[in-house]
Design a protein around this motif. Sequence first.
Motif, PDB file in Angstrom:
ATOM      1  N   GLN A 123       0.848  -1.187   0.000  1.00 43.91           N
ATOM      2  CA  GLN A 123       0.000   0.000   0.000  1.00 43.91           C
ATOM      3  C   GLN A 123       0.885   1.239   0.000  1.00 43.91           C
ATOM      4  N   THR A 124       0.450   2.286  -0.683  1.00 46.44           N
ATOM      5  CA  THR A 124       1.130   3.576  -0.605  1.00 46.44           C
ATOM      6  C   THR A 124       0.144   4.638  -0.161  1.00 46.44           C
ATOM      7  N   VAL A 125       0.667   5.609   0.580  1.00 46.21           N
ATOM      8  CA  VAL A 125      -0.114   6.775   0.987  1.00 46.21           C
ATOM      9  C   VAL A 125       0.741   7.993   0.678  1.00 46.21           C
ATOM     10  N   ASN A 126       0.199   8.921  -0.107  1.00 48.75           N
ATOM     11  CA  ASN A 126       0.906  10.159  -0.443  1.00 48.75           C
ATOM     12  C   ASN A 126       0.495  11.259   0.524  1.00 48.75           C
ATOM     13  N   ILE A 127       1.483  12.026   0.973  1.00 47.98           N
ATOM     14  CA  ILE A 127       1.264  13.092   1.946  1.00 47.98           C
ATOM     15  C   ILE A 127       1.972  14.356   1.463  1.00 47.98           C
ATOM     16  N   GLU A 128       1.272  15.491   1.545  1.00 46.51           N
ATOM     17  CA  GLU A 128       1.852  16.795   1.213  1.00 46.51           C
ATOM     18  C   GLU A 128       1.995  17.596   2.504  1.00 46.51           C
ATOM     19  N   ILE A 129       3.204  18.075   2.788  1.00 43.11           N
ATOM     20  CA  ILE A 129       3.429  18.913   3.965  1.00 43.11           C
ATOM     21  C   ILE A 129       4.072  20.212   3.499  1.00 43.11           C
ATOM     22  N   ASN A 130       3.405  21.307   3.760  1.00 48.70           N
ATOM     23  CA  ASN A 130       3.906  22.625   3.365  1.00 48.70           C
ATOM     24  C   ASN A 130       4.614  23.274   4.535  1.00 48.70           C
ATOM     25  N   LYS A 131       5.856  23.683   4.303  1.00 45.80           N
ATOM     26  CA  LYS A 131       6.594  24.411   5.325  1.00 45.80           C
ATOM     27  C   LYS A 131       6.434  25.891   5.025  1.00 45.80           C
ATOM     28  N   ILE A 132       5.791  26.561   5.970  1.00 47.40           N
ATOM     29  CA  ILE A 132       5.542  27.994   5.827  1.00 47.40           C
ATOM     30  C   ILE A 132       6.730  28.750   6.409  1.00 47.40           C
ATOM     31  N   LYS A 133       7.211  29.722   5.674  1.00 40.88           N
ATOM     32  CA  LYS A 133       8.344  30.524   6.147  1.00 40.88           C
ATOM     33  C   LYS A 133       7.931  31.368   7.342  1.00 40.88           C
ATOM     34  N   GLN A 134       8.842  31.584   8.253  1.00 41.19           N
ATOM     35  CA  GLN A 134       8.566  32.379   9.449  1.00 41.19           C
ATOM     36  C   GLN A 134       8.153  33.802   9.077  1.00 41.19           C
ATOM     37  N   SER A 135       8.732  34.357   8.009  1.00 41.87           N
ATOM     38  CA  SER A 135       8.368  35.711   7.582  1.00 41.87           C
ATOM     39  C   SER A 135       6.892  35.778   7.188  1.00 41.87           C
ATOM     40  N   THR A 136       6.376  34.725   6.591  1.00 38.55           N
ATOM     41  CA  THR A 136       4.962  34.681   6.220  1.00 38.55           C
ATOM     42  C   THR A 136       4.084  34.646   7.468  1.00 38.55           C
ATOM     43  N   ILE A 137       4.495  33.871   8.453  1.00 35.13           N
ATOM     44  CA  ILE A 137       3.749  33.792   9.709  1.00 35.13           C
ATOM     45  C   ILE A 137       3.737  35.151  10.394  1.00 35.13           C
ATOM     46  N   ASN A 138       4.878  35.840  10.396  1.00 35.90           N
ATOM     47  CA  ASN A 138       4.948  37.164  11.013  1.00 35.90           C
ATOM     48  C   ASN A 138       4.017  38.156  10.307  1.00 35.90           C
ATOM     49  N   LYS A 139       3.933  38.067   8.982  1.00 31.90           N
ATOM     50  CA  LYS A 139       3.022  38.939   8.237  1.00 31.90           C
ATOM     51  C   LYS A 139       1.568  38.634   8.596  1.00 31.90           C
ATOM     52  N   LEU A 140       1.242  37.360   8.712  1.00 33.97           N
ATOM     53  CA  LEU A 140      -0.124  36.981   9.063  1.00 33.97           C
ATOM     54  C   LEU A 140      -0.498  37.435  10.466  1.00 33.97           C
ATOM     55  N   LYS A 141       0.460  37.418  11.369  1.00 42.84           N
ATOM     56  CA  LYS A 141       0.189  37.879  12.737  1.00 42.84           C
ATOM     57  C   LYS A 141      -0.130  39.358  12.771  1.00 42.84           C
ATOM     58  N   GLY A 142       0.389  40.109  11.816  1.00 40.02           N
ATOM     59  CA  GLY A 142       0.167  41.546  11.768  1.00 40.02           C
ATOM     60  C   GLY A 142      -1.167  41.943  11.164  1.00 40.02           C
ATOM     61  N   ILE A 143      -1.908  41.005  10.623  1.00 44.65           N
ATOM     62  CA  ILE A 143      -3.196  41.308   9.997  1.00 44.65           C
ATOM     63  C   ILE A 143      -4.295  41.202  11.047  1.00 44.65           C
ATOM     64  N   SER A 144      -5.146  42.212  11.077  1.00 38.94           N
ATOM     65  CA  SER A 144      -6.303  42.134  11.970  1.00 38.94           C
ATOM     66  C   SER A 144      -7.557  42.414  11.153  1.00 38.94           C
ATOM     67  N   VAL A 145      -8.566  41.651  11.402  1.00 43.19           N
ATOM     68  CA  VAL A 145      -9.826  41.785  10.690  1.00 43.19           C
ATOM     69  C   VAL A 145     -10.931  41.897  11.731  1.00 43.19           C
ATOM     70  N   THR A 146     -11.818  42.839  11.535  1.00 44.33           N
ATOM     71  CA  THR A 146     -12.962  42.974  12.429  1.00 44.33           C
ATOM     72  C   THR A 146     -14.236  42.717  11.640  1.00 44.33           C
ATOM     73  N   ILE A 147     -15.308  42.521  12.339  1.00 42.52           N
ATOM     74  CA  ILE A 147     -16.604  42.278  11.697  1.00 42.52           C
ATOM     75  C   ILE A 147     -17.005  43.465  10.826  1.00 42.52           C
ATOM     76  N   ARG A 148     -16.688  44.672  11.258  1.00 48.84           N
ATOM     77  CA  ARG A 148     -17.054  45.858  10.479  1.00 48.84           C
ATOM     78  C   ARG A 148     -16.417  45.830   9.095  1.00 48.84           C
ATOM     79  N   ASP A 149     -15.233  45.211   8.974  1.00 51.41           N
ATOM     80  CA  ASP A 149     -14.555  45.158   7.679  1.00 51.41           C
ATOM     81  C   ASP A 149     -15.416  44.437   6.629  1.00 51.41           C
ATOM     82  N   PHE A 150     -16.268  43.546   7.059  1.00 50.86           N
ATOM     83  CA  PHE A 150     -17.082  42.783   6.120  1.00 50.86           C
ATOM     84  C   PHE A 150     -18.334  43.548   5.678  1.00 50.86           C
ATOM     85  N   PHE A 151     -18.750  44.535   6.450  1.00 46.99           N
ATOM     86  CA  PHE A 151     -19.975  45.256   6.154  1.00 46.99           C
ATOM     87  C   PHE A 151     -19.730  46.638   5.549  1.00 46.99           C
ATOM     88  N   ASN A 152     -18.516  47.058   5.406  1.00 44.26           N
ATOM     89  CA  ASN A 152     -18.217  48.361   4.821  1.00 44.26           C
ATOM     90  C   ASN A 152     -17.896  48.253   3.370  1.00 44.26           C
TER      91      ASN A 152
END
Length: 152
Positions: A123-152
Motif C-alpha cells: 500500500q502507498t499513501v501520499n502526503i503533502e506537507i507545506n513548510k511555511i516561512k517564518q516571515s509569512t507567519i509574522n506577516k499573518l500575525k500583523g493582519i487584523s480583521v474585524t466584523i465591520r470590515d465585512f460590512f463596509n
Amino acid sequence: MMKKLLTAVLIASAVIMTAVPVSYASYGPSMPSEIHTNSQGLIYIKKPESCSASTSDKTYTISAVGTPGTVVSVYKYNASSGLYILVKDDVVIGSSGLYSMVVDLDDNSNSFRVYAQNGYSNQTVNIEINKIKQSTINKLKGISVTIRDFFN
C-alpha cells in the motif's frame, strides 16, 4: 536408480515446503512517481489527519497505525529526478501497531510517500506537507480583521 530419484524428489519437496514465502521487495533507494499497489488497510496515517498539512517547523512527525509485521518505508519526492527518494528504510511495525517517523522539511511544498508491505500485500499513501516561512507567519500575525470590515 529409482531410490536415488525418490530421495531427490523428497529432498526437493522438503526444501520447497520449508522455504519462507518471499514478499514484494522494497523499492530500494528510489521509487517511480506512478506505482500500483494491491491493498488498503495495512496502515492508517494519523498525522497529518488528512493527506496534507502545513507547519513552520523544520521537521514533521508522520505517525500511523498498522498491522503488526508490516514493513514501512518513507520516500520524499525529488522534482529534478521525478522520483521519490528513500528517507527512512524498512521499519517493521511492532505488536503495538504504532509507527512514527520524523522527516526534514524544505521550504514550501514537501511530497512524501509512505510505502507499506506485508507478505504479498502493499500500500502507498501520499502526503503533502507545506513548510511555511517564518516571515509569512509574522506577516499573518500583523493582519487584523474585524466584523465591520465585512460590512463596509
